[in-house]
Design a protein around this motif. Sequence first.
Motif, short mmCIF file in Angstrom:
data_model
loop_
_atom_site.label_atom_id
_atom_site.label_comp_id
_atom_site.label_asym_id
_atom_site.label_seq_id
_atom_site.Cartn_x
_atom_site.Cartn_y
_atom_site.Cartn_z
N TYR A 43 56.42 35.96 47.19
CA TYR A 43 55.42 35.58 46.21
C TYR A 43 54.15 35.14 46.92
N LEU A 44 53.06 35.84 46.62
CA LEU A 44 51.76 35.51 47.19
C LEU A 44 51.01 34.66 46.17
N MET A 45 50.52 33.51 46.60
CA MET A 45 49.73 32.66 45.72
C MET A 45 48.27 33.03 45.89
N GLN A 46 47.78 33.75 44.92
CA GLN A 46 46.44 34.34 45.00
C GLN A 46 45.45 33.48 44.24
N TYR A 47 44.40 33.05 44.94
CA TYR A 47 43.34 32.23 44.35
C TYR A 47 42.40 33.08 43.51
N GLY A 48 42.20 34.32 43.93
CA GLY A 48 41.34 35.21 43.18
C GLY A 48 41.13 36.52 43.90
N VAL A 49 40.51 37.46 43.19
CA VAL A 49 40.12 38.75 43.76
C VAL A 49 38.63 38.90 43.47
N TYR A 50 37.87 39.20 44.51
CA TYR A 50 36.41 39.26 44.38
C TYR A 50 35.91 40.64 44.79
N SER A 51 34.85 41.07 44.12
CA SER A 51 34.33 42.41 44.36
C SER A 51 33.55 42.52 45.66
N ASN A 52 32.95 41.41 46.11
CA ASN A 52 32.22 41.46 47.39
C ASN A 52 32.46 40.19 48.19
N GLU A 53 32.17 40.27 49.46
CA GLU A 53 32.47 39.17 50.38
C GLU A 53 31.63 37.94 50.09
N GLU A 54 30.37 38.13 49.74
CA GLU A 54 29.48 36.99 49.47
C GLU A 54 29.99 36.16 48.29
N ASN A 55 30.40 36.84 47.23
CA ASN A 55 30.94 36.18 46.05
C ASN A 55 32.22 35.42 46.41
N MET A 56 33.07 36.03 47.23
CA MET A 56 34.31 35.39 47.65
C MET A 56 34.01 34.13 48.46
N LEU A 57 33.08 34.22 49.42
CA LEU A 57 32.75 33.07 50.25
C LEU A 57 32.16 31.93 49.42
N GLU A 58 31.37 32.26 48.44
CA GLU A 58 30.76 31.25 47.57
C GLU A 58 31.83 30.52 46.75
N ASN A 59 32.82 31.25 46.26
CA ASN A 59 33.85 30.65 45.41
C ASN A 59 34.97 29.96 46.17
N THR A 60 35.02 30.09 47.46
CA THR A 60 36.09 29.46 48.24
C THR A 60 35.59 28.32 49.12
#
Length: 152
Positions: A43-60
């Motif tokens: 089981y992978l505990m996934q925080y989210g899936v983001y379309s681009n790296e910048e958006n991912m870095l901002e949300n994490t």
Amino acid sequence: MKKSTILCILCAIIIGILIGKYIFQEYNEEAETTMNEISSNIYLMQYGVYSNEENMLENTKKLKTYFYYKDNDGYHVLLGITKKEELKQKIINAYKITENIYMKKENTNNQEFLNLLEQYDNLVSTTDDTDTIINAEKQILSKYEELILQSE
């Protein structure tokens, strides 16, 4: 040829077919059981899936530690991995996260990874120290990248 000889041959063929079918069916069930024992759910505990790296870095930004990988769907952010569903809340509590975490079920047959995951799950289940839990998850995420993602 006599009718009795033909009848005996037909009976022998029918009995042979039935016994062969039974043996083949037993072999198939045993092979499926063995294959299920070799592979295991994780089981992978996934925080989210983001379309681009910048958006991912901002949300994490608020996360202490996390792991991400890129595939066709986008950037997947993982907080932890476990074989035991009941450890999900304990791991999430260690990160002090209030958002919903998606628990993604995967199947793997990498025995080295499964053995390590079992050891880390035992560690997480016996401790309440958040730093220990987070460090254990950091280690298993690193092994996930090394043994699962890089071998694909």
